[in-house]
Design an enzyme around this catalytic site. Structure first.
Site: not given
Length: 599
Positions: A161, A235
């Site tokens: 991320e 995710e």
């Protein structure tokens, strides 16, 4: 299986051995699950119809002190990879160096913060040198487990991320090169939320997306930036995490199943984060700060409202997902492995106690300093500083008056005058009245590191303890005795075998350590500890740190894995800050507190 070509992303579908391959993945972190239960949890994953395991690698556990690496027991990453392979699961490895994961400092070791100039997740030389030496150790262990070498690893994630952080355009290329130059040959991926996609990618790695609610625009955007490439939700958030003082988050199966169904209909690969959350044992749960006035610490449980519960139970989500995933298999799914029995043991009565002050003789000798020194910069643990737990700062005062923290307490301090409790300083309370008294008195601040932020832009500011000056009546306090109380296993063992315990006939003083025995007849089973008459502290069983409890909730029970118990007497030590009812209770099911739907 003859291995010619691993996972590829050259068309709108993944291929493995040049045949279309749909990733049905789930996250289970080896460091959040007792090693004795790794196989149980992975078998349950397989029985749900998943074909791929994803896991992070926590740098802060593997290199607790600079240059000291741990890969044994609970941290035996290679054993975990071999186990996945033996059960027929593929692996997507996410080695960091930063992992977020709702884990202290996003998995980065706290000793990095000894450098006052440190810039985490950048090409700042102090960070790069440390990351390189970590990768030297970890990557050589995982290289032999890659698909091309007969192992289970089909893909490796480049950092994590980064688009949400993105302060250095040279950073992602550096991490990618760090992986390639050490022998990573499988498919490279990045993962970001929609906003992060704009900045988080790196040339030569497939971008994947993270979300919970399906937004067609997000899928469209992924298609635009990567035409003719496979789409994957790296995710898919199956639940959410909890903060102390908040409510327990649930994300219902009725909301979740239609989204997962739709993702699969769109021919997208998926990874459930989490498939099984597990537990933030010890002091490892991080803190959350985004959009909040001050960081809020995360609870010990990482149940996450995931399909497989914290203790490995099947949930409604699990059964519905199994039904859904079964349609993507030509063979029937494996039988469901049995569920472990649990026991509500008889309450354990506290037999002995020792005050915090008396326990200090079992810690290293105090460090004398004119000014307060933050935890990470204390000269302890071979000059790696203190990572977790509590630090006691003591100085001499000659009057009462207004004690002001100037917001230099990280994160919460119990304040004492001559060992008598006078109040708490934290982010909300920054001033206390110190009572007047005669002559010299000892002012003590027992400062707790409640967990470092794991996500967002404040990673560089996560030093703990006293991070600056404290004032009494506008005078700066000086000349401190600083005790490091990180409560590592060696300390707990020294404490346990000490002859300084008092019987409960003597009124206990707080904070203190409380000793009890849990008697187990027959083979040990999982249980949950409940402490309704206690306020806040930490529980150790047979020397293992189960984690923090706090009456503020939402979490009201601590998971005790059966394999950590043995027949006969088990030693239980509780560190309690303020009150006790003299007994430890046990339950056969968890209590995570009042619930709230994930928004």
């Amino acid at each position: 299986m003859n291995r010619v070509e691993g996972l590829r992303a050259n068309s709108s579908q993944f291929t493995l051995e040049r045949k279309p391959f749909l990733i049905l993945g789930g996250s289970i972190h080896y460091f959040r699950v007792p090693r004795a239960y790794w196989e149980d949890r992975l078998l349950k994953m397989k029985a749900c119809g998943l074909n791929t395991l994803t896991t992070y690698v926590p740098w802060n556990l593997h290199e607790p002190e600079r240059g000291v690496f741990k890969f044994e027991d609970q941290l035996d990453l290679e054993a975990y990879l071999r186990l996945a392979a033996s059960l027929g699961l593929w692996v997507i490895l996410r080695p960091g160096p930063y992992i977020c994961a709702e884990w202290d400092l996003g998995g980065l070791p706290s000793w990095l913060l000894r450098d006052p100039q440190m810039k985490l997740r950048t090409t700042y030389s102090g960070f790069i040198d440390a990351a390189n030496s970590f990768f030297d150790e970890v990557i050589k262990k995982v290289v032999p487990h890659q698909y091309s070498k007969g192992g289970p690893i089909i893909a490796v994630q480049v950092e994590n991320e980064y688009g949400s952080y993105a302060t250095d355009e040279n950073y992602m290329p550096f991490i990618k090169e760090a992986l390639l130059s050490r022998g990573i040959t499988e498919l490279l991926l990045t993962s970001d939320n929609k906003d992060g996609l704009k900045l988080g990618g790196v040339k030569g790695a497939l971008e994947t997306i993270n979300f919970q609610k399906l937004d067609p625009d997000e899928i469209k955007y992924l298609e635009q930036i990567q035409p003719q490439k496979p789409k994957m939700v790296m995710e898919y958030w199956s639940g959410w995490f909890d903060l102390w003082g908040g409510l327990h988050h649930v994300y219902t199966a009725e909301e979740m199943i239609p989204v997962v169904t739709e993702i699969l209909k769109l021919d997208m690969s998926i990874n459930l984060y989490m498939f099984h959350g597990g537990t933030n044992f010890g002091f490892m749960s991080g803190a959350f700060a985004v959009g909040l006035p001050a960081p809020e610490p995360m609870v010990t449980s990482y149940d996450y409202d995931a399909p497989l519960s914290e203790a490995g139970d099947y949930t409604n989500k699990y059964h519905l997902l199994r039904n859904l995933f079964s349609h993507y298999h030509t063979q029937p799914l494996p039988e469901l492995p049995p569920v472990h029995e649990r026991r509500a043991y008889q309450p354990a009565v506290i037999q002995q106690h020792i005050s915090l002050w008396d326990s200090l003789r079992f810690t290293d000798k105090p460090f004398k300093s004119e000014r307060p020194v933050n935890m990470e910069n204390l000269p302890v643990n071979n000059n790696n500083g203190q990572s977790y737990g509590y630090t006691l700062y003591e100085t001499t005062i000659t009057s009462g008056g207004a004690l002001k923290s100037q917001n230099n307490v990280r994160d919460r301090a119990l304040v004492f005058v001559d060992k008598h409790f006078v109040g708490v300083l934290d982010y909300t309370v920054q001033e206390l009245a110190v009572p007047d008294g005669k002559g010299k008195r000892t002012l003590g601040l027992l400062v707790e590191n409640c967990g470092r932020v794991n996500y967002g832009k404040t990673l560089d500011e996560q030093r703990k303890g006293l991070v600056g000056d404290i004032l009494l009546n506008e005078h700066t306090l000086r000349d401190f005795n600083i005790h490091s109380l990180d409560m590592k296993p060696a300390f707990v063992n020294r404490l346990e075998s000490a002859g300084h315990w008092m019987s409960m006939r003597h009124q206990p003083s707080f904070p203190g350590f409380f000793h009890s025995r849990l008697y187990v007849n027959g083979s040990p089973q999982d249980t949950f500890i409940k402490l309704p008459g206690w306020s806040k502290g930490v529980v150790f069983i047979n020397g293992k740190n189960l984690g923090r409890y706090w009456s503020t909730g939402p979490q009201q029970t601590l998971y005790v894995p059966g394999p950590w118990l043995h027949r006969g007497d088990n030693q239980v030590i509780v560190f309690e800050e303020q009150e006790t009812d003299g007994k430890i209770q046990f339950a056969s099911s968890p209590d995570y507190g009042m619930t709230i739907d994930v928004q």
